[in-house]
Design an enzyme around this catalytic site. Structure first.
Site, PDB file in Angstrom:
ATOM      1  N   GLU A 127     -35.981 -22.784   2.245  1.00 30.40           N
ATOM      2  CA  GLU A 127     -35.916 -23.175   3.666  1.00 30.40           C
ATOM      3  C   GLU A 127     -37.078 -22.681   4.521  1.00 30.40           C
ATOM      4  OE1 GLU A 127     -32.041 -21.975   5.070  1.00 30.40           O
ATOM      5  OE2 GLU A 127     -31.021 -23.417   3.786  1.00 30.40           O
ATOM      6  N   ASN A 169     -36.976 -24.814  -2.526  1.00 25.66           N
ATOM      7  CA  ASN A 169     -35.659 -25.389  -2.211  1.00 25.66           C
ATOM      8  C   ASN A 169     -35.498 -25.542  -0.694  1.00 25.66           C
ATOM      9  OD1 ASN A 169     -32.954 -26.063  -3.332  1.00 25.66           O
ATOM     10  ND2 ASN A 169     -32.231 -24.285  -2.168  1.00 25.66           N
ATOM     11  N   HIS A 206     -26.957 -31.254   1.562  1.00 25.52           N
ATOM     12  CA  HIS A 206     -25.695 -31.094   2.298  1.00 25.52           C
ATOM     13  C   HIS A 206     -25.572 -32.299   3.219  1.00 25.52           C
ATOM     14  CE1 HIS A 206     -25.121 -26.989   0.907  1.00 25.52           C
ATOM     15  NE2 HIS A 206     -26.350 -26.690   1.283  1.00 25.52           N
ATOM     16  N   GLU A 235     -27.437 -28.129  -3.972  1.00 20.97           N
ATOM     17  CA  GLU A 235     -26.304 -27.613  -3.179  1.00 20.97           C
ATOM     18  C   GLU A 235     -25.467 -28.764  -2.641  1.00 20.97           C
ATOM     19  OE1 GLU A 235     -27.545 -24.722  -0.236  1.00 20.97           O
ATOM     20  OE2 GLU A 235     -29.072 -23.880  -1.554  1.00 20.97           O
ATOM     21  N   ASP A 237     -23.003 -31.277  -1.232  1.00 16.86           N
ATOM     22  CA  ASP A 237     -21.659 -31.516  -0.706  1.00 16.86           C
ATOM     23  C   ASP A 237     -21.743 -32.686   0.266  1.00 16.86           C
ATOM     24  OD1 ASP A 237     -22.775 -30.063   1.490  1.00 16.86           O
ATOM     25  OD2 ASP A 237     -21.536 -28.303   1.092  1.00 16.86           O
TER      26      ASP A 237
HETATM   27  C1  XIL Z   1     -24.239 -20.241   2.275  1.00 18.30           C
HETATM   28  C2  XIL Z   1     -22.987 -19.738   1.555  1.00 18.30           C
HETATM   29  O1  XIL Z   1     -22.319 -20.836   0.982  1.00 18.30           O
HETATM   30  C3  XIL Z   1     -22.078 -19.007   2.516  1.00 18.30           C
HETATM   31  O2  XIL Z   1     -21.018 -18.366   1.827  1.00 18.30           O
HETATM   32  C4  XIL Z   1     -22.881 -17.955   3.308  1.00 18.30           C
HETATM   33  O3  XIL Z   1     -22.046 -17.394   4.302  1.00 18.30           O
HETATM   34  C5  XIL Z   1     -24.104 -18.564   3.947  1.00 18.30           C
HETATM   35  O4  XIL Z   1     -24.889 -19.200   2.954  1.00 18.30           O
HETATM   36  N1  XIL Z   1     -28.373 -23.194   2.228  1.00 18.30           N
HETATM   37  C6  XIL Z   1     -28.495 -22.279   1.204  1.00 18.30           C
HETATM   38  C7  XIL Z   1     -27.303 -21.501   0.755  1.00 18.30           C
HETATM   39  O5  XIL Z   1     -29.559 -22.182   0.583  1.00 18.30           O
HETATM   40  O6  XIL Z   1     -27.644 -20.218   0.309  1.00 18.30           O
HETATM   41  C8  XIL Z   1     -26.276 -21.415   1.852  1.00 18.30           C
HETATM   42  O7  XIL Z   1     -25.117 -20.779   1.316  1.00 18.30           O
HETATM   43  C9  XIL Z   1     -25.958 -22.791   2.406  1.00 18.30           C
HETATM   44  C10 XIL Z   1     -27.188 -23.421   3.006  1.00 18.30           C
END
Ligand code: XIL
Length: 302
Positions: A127, A169, A206, A235, A237
């Protein structure tokens, strides 16, 4: 294949999930985990605040629990994440300049070395780009140490674990037309041109009403792959429910399978009740561990 992992393996890919150490004792959770998935990502346990709570004191207990469990049933690990503006320990949040740069490089070196040989791919930097139309780097204490902090992190990771794939990422890098996507693309292209070690790009993906699945997602995957790197959906969802959600999961899987260098898909949790999203039902299993329509469409598409 009758499970997500086995079905993905038929095309040489993996299907993974984020794993939370404090859920490993939950029977429903661990049964689905071992049955369905052949790649794991520690949801929080490999982050800087978890692995180096005070400077130069490393703490791997919870992360090692996840690695050991996942290896027991034959899953590999994605490492997440070595250098990130978020979830830094307090001592690092308060640092800047050369001391922060050196602390970050030491962190990358120590953690990558601890897991040397046991990580399929590391999210070396997470990020680092700004949202919106600027195409700029995100402001952070790490960015303020100098624009070359990202490549310095990648070089340190390569030296510590030469066999791990090294990924950049990010989120909101799914739509090929977005300035953020284009900016990450140009960085990867520049790294490839200058032989900065980078092997893969992770798209968090996401998806929700604010950042929906884009119709040009496959173009984004294939464009990054054309730079000579693997791409991974890291990641996933998808906000929603029912047939609409199931169709979007199917589209994502079809897009990955259409790109030879899309090597695998990871969902960000197992049951809806495990999701980091406070409300909503973005995952493949309901709160009781039942397979949702989205599970079936995903399995069918693999
Ligand atoms: C999130 C986790 O799922 C949570 O449990 C935590 O509180 C915050 O981080 N991008 C990422 C992940 O790269 O590491 C994040 O994970 C979600 C967004």
């Amino acid at each position: 294949g009758t499970t997500l992992g086995a079905a993905a393996a038929e095309s040489g890919r993996y299907f993974g999930t984020a794993v939370a150490a404090n859920r490993l004792g939950d029977n429903t959770y661990s049964t689905i985990l071992a049955r369905e998935f052949n790649m794991c990502t520690a949801e929080n346990e490999m982050k800087w605040d978890a692995t180096e709570p005070s400077q130069n004191n490393f703490s791997y207990g919870s992360a090692d629990n996840i690695v050991n469990r996942c290896n027991q049933f034959g899953a590999r690990m994605r490492g997440h994440a070595l250098a990130w503006h978020s979830q830094q320990p307090g001592w690092a949040q308060n640092m800047s300049g050369t001391s922060l740069r050196n602390a970050m490089l030491n962190h990358v070196t120590q953690v990558a070395n601890h897991y040397r040989g046991r990580i399929y791919a590391w999210d070396v930097v997470n990020e680092a780009f700004a949202d919106g139309g600027s195409g700029a780097r995100r402001d952070s204490n790490l960015q303020r140490t100098g624009n070359d902090w990202i490549e310095a992190a990648f070089r340190a990771a390569r030296a510590a674990d030469p066999n791990a794939k090294l990924c950049y990422n990010d989120y909101n890098t799914d739509n090929w037309n977005d300035a953020k996507t284009q900016a990450v693309y140009r960085m990867v292209q520049d790294f490839r041109n200058r032989s900065v070690p980078i092997d893969c790009v992770g798209l968090q993906s996401h998806f929700n009403s604010g950042s929906p699945y884009p119709s040009n997602y496959r173009t984004t995957l294939s464009s990054f792959a054309a730079l000579g790197v693997d791409v991974q959906i890291t990641e996933l969802d998808i906000e929603g429910s029912g047939t609409t959600q199931a169709n979007t999961y199917r589209n994502v899987v079809n897009d990955c399978l259409a790109v030879a260098r899309c090597t695998g898909i990871t969902v960000w949790g197992i049951r809806d009740s495990d999701s980091w999203r406070a409300s909503g039902t973005p995952l493949l299993f309901d709160g009781s561990g039942n397979k949702k329509a989205a599970y079936q469409s995903t399995l069918d598409a693999l």
